[in-house]
Design a protein around this motif. Structure first.
Motif, PDB file in Angstrom:
ATOM      1  N   ILE A   6       0.850  -1.187   0.000  1.00 55.43           N
ATOM      2  CA  ILE A   6       0.000   0.000   0.000  1.00 55.43           C
ATOM      3  C   ILE A   6       0.891   1.244   0.000  1.00 55.43           C
ATOM      4  CG2 ILE A   6      -1.897   1.220   1.117  1.00 55.43           C
ATOM      5  CD1 ILE A   6      -2.650  -1.325   2.551  1.00 55.43           C
ATOM      6  N   PRO A   7       1.055   1.900  -1.168  1.00 55.98           N
ATOM      7  CA  PRO A   7       1.788   3.174  -1.188  1.00 55.98           C
ATOM      8  C   PRO A   7       0.862   4.280  -0.682  1.00 55.98           C
ATOM      9  CG  PRO A   7       1.020   2.625  -3.396  1.00 55.98           C
ATOM     10  CD  PRO A   7       0.600   1.484  -2.500  1.00 55.98           C
ATOM     11  N   VAL A   8       1.405   5.149   0.177  1.00 54.87           N
ATOM     12  CA  VAL A   8       0.561   6.154   0.827  1.00 54.87           C
ATOM     13  C   VAL A   8       1.213   7.530   0.747  1.00 54.87           C
ATOM     14  CG1 VAL A   8      -0.528   6.856   2.995  1.00 54.87           C
ATOM     15  CG2 VAL A   8      -0.305   4.437   2.456  1.00 54.87           C
ATOM     16  N   TYR A   9       0.409   8.515   0.346  1.00 58.75           N
ATOM     17  CA  TYR A   9       0.848   9.906   0.427  1.00 58.75           C
ATOM     18  C   TYR A   9      -0.332  10.761   0.843  1.00 58.75           C
ATOM     19  CZ  TYR A   9       2.617  14.511  -0.819  1.00 58.75           C
ATOM     20  OH  TYR A   9       3.004  15.831  -0.778  1.00 58.75           O
ATOM     21  N   ASN A  10      -0.294  11.273   2.057  1.00 59.10           N
ATOM     22  CA  ASN A  10      -1.340  12.149   2.588  1.00 59.10           C
ATOM     23  C   ASN A  10      -2.724  11.513   2.506  1.00 59.10           C
ATOM     24  OD1 ASN A  10       0.585  14.019   3.234  1.00 59.10           O
ATOM     25  ND2 ASN A  10       0.006  15.513   1.670  1.00 59.10           N
ATOM     26  N   GLU A  11      -2.869  10.348   3.143  1.00 59.68           N
ATOM     27  CA  GLU A  11      -4.145   9.631   3.180  1.00 59.68           C
ATOM     28  C   GLU A  11      -4.561   9.351   4.622  1.00 59.68           C
ATOM     29  OE1 GLU A  11      -5.927   9.351   0.680  1.00 59.68           O
ATOM     30  OE2 GLU A  11      -4.726   9.097  -1.143  1.00 59.68           O
ATOM     31  N   ALA A  12      -4.378  10.320   5.513  1.00 60.85           N
ATOM     32  CA  ALA A  12      -4.722  10.122   6.918  1.00 60.85           C
ATOM     33  C   ALA A  12      -6.199   9.801   7.108  1.00 60.85           C
ATOM     34  CB  ALA A  12      -4.342  11.364   7.736  1.00 60.85           C
ATOM     35  N   ALA A  13      -7.046  10.323   6.222  1.00 60.51           N
ATOM     36  CA  ALA A  13      -8.487  10.138   6.368  1.00 60.51           C
ATOM     37  C   ALA A  13      -8.957   8.747   5.972  1.00 60.51           C
ATOM     38  CB  ALA A  13      -9.240  11.186   5.533  1.00 60.51           C
ATOM     39  N   THR A  14      -8.153   8.012   5.182  1.00 60.25           N
ATOM     40  CA  THR A  14      -8.624   6.733   4.647  1.00 60.25           C
ATOM     41  C   THR A  14      -7.771   5.527   5.010  1.00 60.25           C
ATOM     42  OG1 THR A  14      -7.399   7.112   2.582  1.00 60.25           O
ATOM     43  CG2 THR A  14      -9.706   7.856   2.650  1.00 60.25           C
ATOM     44  N   ILE A  15      -6.517   5.717   5.386  1.00 52.35           N
ATOM     45  CA  ILE A  15      -5.603   4.582   5.497  1.00 52.35           C
ATOM     46  C   ILE A  15      -6.049   3.570   6.549  1.00 52.35           C
ATOM     47  CG2 ILE A  15      -4.070   5.839   7.081  1.00 52.35           C
ATOM     48  CD1 ILE A  15      -3.146   3.124   4.451  1.00 52.35           C
ATOM     49  N   VAL A  40       3.953   1.804   2.646  1.00 52.82           N
ATOM     50  CA  VAL A  40       5.096   2.687   2.424  1.00 52.82           C
ATOM     51  C   VAL A  40       4.588   4.119   2.393  1.00 52.82           C
ATOM     52  CG1 VAL A  40       7.055   3.254   0.952  1.00 52.82           C
ATOM     53  CG2 VAL A  40       6.256   0.884   1.090  1.00 52.82           C
ATOM     54  N   ASP A  41       4.915   4.871   3.443  1.00 55.13           N
ATOM     55  CA  ASP A  41       4.527   6.275   3.503  1.00 55.13           C
ATOM     56  C   ASP A  41       5.556   7.106   2.744  1.00 55.13           C
ATOM     57  OD1 ASP A  41       2.881   8.530   4.898  1.00 55.13           O
ATOM     58  OD2 ASP A  41       4.982   9.053   5.219  1.00 55.13           O
ATOM     59  N   ASP A  92       1.018  -7.140  14.139  1.00 51.60           N
ATOM     60  CA  ASP A  92       1.415  -8.510  13.826  1.00 51.60           C
ATOM     61  C   ASP A  92       1.490  -8.757  12.320  1.00 51.60           C
ATOM     62  OD1 ASP A  92       1.546  -8.984  16.489  1.00 51.60           O
ATOM     63  OD2 ASP A  92      -0.367 -10.052  16.631  1.00 51.60           O
ATOM     64  N   ASP A  93       0.555  -8.185  11.568  1.00 49.57           N
ATOM     65  CA  ASP A  93       0.516  -8.404  10.116  1.00 49.57           C
ATOM     66  C   ASP A  93       0.855  -7.137   9.341  1.00 49.57           C
ATOM     67  OD1 ASP A  93      -1.700  -6.933  10.773  1.00 49.57           O
ATOM     68  OD2 ASP A  93      -3.114  -8.078   9.546  1.00 49.57           O
ATOM     69  N   LEU A  94       1.320  -6.108  10.042  1.00 43.78           N
ATOM     70  CA  LEU A  94       1.532  -4.797   9.427  1.00 43.78           C
ATOM     71  C   LEU A  94       2.992  -4.370   9.546  1.00 43.78           C
ATOM     72  CD1 LEU A  94       0.404  -2.171   8.151  1.00 43.78           C
ATOM     73  CD2 LEU A  94      -0.077  -1.380  10.486  1.00 43.78           C
ATOM     74  N   ARG A  95       3.591  -4.035   8.405  1.00 48.45           N
ATOM     75  CA  ARG A  95       4.952  -3.486   8.381  1.00 48.45           C
ATOM     76  C   ARG A  95       4.888  -2.130   7.689  1.00 48.45           C
ATOM     77  NH1 ARG A  95       8.124  -7.776   5.134  1.00 48.45           N
ATOM     78  NH2 ARG A  95       9.965  -6.661   5.853  1.00 48.45           N
ATOM     79  N   VAL A  96       5.511  -1.140   8.301  1.00 50.21           N
ATOM     80  CA  VAL A  96       5.428   0.226   7.783  1.00 50.21           C
ATOM     81  C   VAL A  96       6.833   0.749   7.502  1.00 50.21           C
ATOM     82  CG1 VAL A  96       4.596   2.572   8.192  1.00 50.21           C
ATOM     83  CG2 VAL A  96       3.332   0.623   9.125  1.00 50.21           C
TER      84      VAL A  96
END
Length: 304
Positions: A83-92, A111-112, A132-136
């Motif tokens: 999941i590539p992320v850029y300024n998605e605080a409202a949805t992530i 990946v922020d 447990d299932d999340l890597r950032v």
């Protein structure tokens, strides 16, 4: 071409809920309502996911189940969701929850890409609470979707890798349906097509036309017929995309065309398409791809 994404418009808090309300069960499968059938039968038979599959195979037969995307995954199967992320605080947060709700065995790699709207803090909290299932992973500066995807691909450890956007346009409930051709070994790469199904949200004409022009030109240039080469939902065997990742050059949305063109150079790779549901968000809601990316896409078709 600049590497940074276009300036985002913060998504209104009601937008994800509004798009979720737009999504009806009938939109999910090219007029055949496969998802509706699966949901109702799952309610009927109950139990764990594998138990439900076994019950449905007894009731409907294995051939019918395969045709509607009901099948058993290998016991040790892992799906890497990038999941590539850029300024998605409202949805992530909602997107990660929806991936988890699929009941697939996943490693979720977010990946922020240098967010400045609080997304980083949201992700850190999620990793601390339910990691447990999340890597950032964090990019210090905004580099573009392509750069974020390469980071995610390189850290994947699952059997299969899929790209999931963070904007609520794509429904993770489609992932099991997309995985089937790879799991059953008649495909190596599967694309989820927004335009091959009969039941979908009606898009603006310019949006449909732009996507179709790019897809048709790409298909003509590469000698393979696609219906949606720009789709987010691209599913790969991990070894294929990890072998390719170090050679990828596009930092922004051109990555979609570069990945496809480079994979097509290996004629032994088997491509497959399946219809998916899609609820497009507007620029007022935070959509980031713009007309310049469309022009750059034409250059990428020639370049790769």
């Amino acid at each position: 071409m600049p590497n940074d994404w276009v300036d985002p418009v913060t998504e209104p808090s009601e937008a994800p809920q509004a798009r979720q309300q737009l999504r009806s069960p009938d939109q999910d499968r090219d007029g055949k309502q496969d998802q509706v059938i699966r949901d109702r039968l799952d309610q009927l038979v109950g139990g764990s996911l594998d138990e439900r599959v076994e019950s449905l195979e007894r009731i409907l037969g294995s051939d019918v189940c395969r045709r509607i995307g009901v099948y058993k995954l290998p016991a040790d199967f892992i799906l890497s969701v990038i999941i590539p992320v850029y300024n998605e605080a409202a949805t992530i947060t909602n997107v990660i929850a929806r991936v988890r709700n699929t009941e697939l065995s996943c490693e979720i790699i977010v990946v922020d890409d240098g967010s400045s709207d609080g997304t980083k803090e949201v992700l850190q909290a999620l990793a601390d609470e339910h990691g447990d299932d999340l890597r950032v992973f964090f990019h210090e500066k905004n580099q573009g979707k392509g750069a974020a995807l390469v980071t995610g691909f390189q850290h994947a450890t699952g059997d299969v890798v899929v790209v999931q956007d963070a904007d609520m346009e794509y429904d993770p409930q489609d992932l099991r349906f997309l995985l089937q051709p790879i799991v059953e070994n008649y495909a190596d790469v599967v694309y989820g097509s927004r335009f091959s199904g009969a039941d979908r949200q009606v898009s603006p004409l310019w949006h449909l036309a732009a996507n179709q022009v790019i897809t048709k030109l790409f298909s003509f240039r590469n000698g393979r017929k696609f219906t949606d080469v720009e789709t987010c939902y691209k599913v790969f065997r991990r070894e294929l995309i990890q072998d390719l990742a170090p050679r990828l050059r596009e930092k922004r949305f051109g990555i979609e065309l570069e990945i496809t063109a480079r994979l097509l150079k290996n004629r032994e790779i088997r491509f497959y398409e399946r219809p998916i549901s899609y609820v497009r968000r507007t620029y007022a809601e935070g959509k980031k791809i713009g007309w310049r990316d469309g022009v750059w896409a034409l250059w990428c078709i020639l370049r790769y």
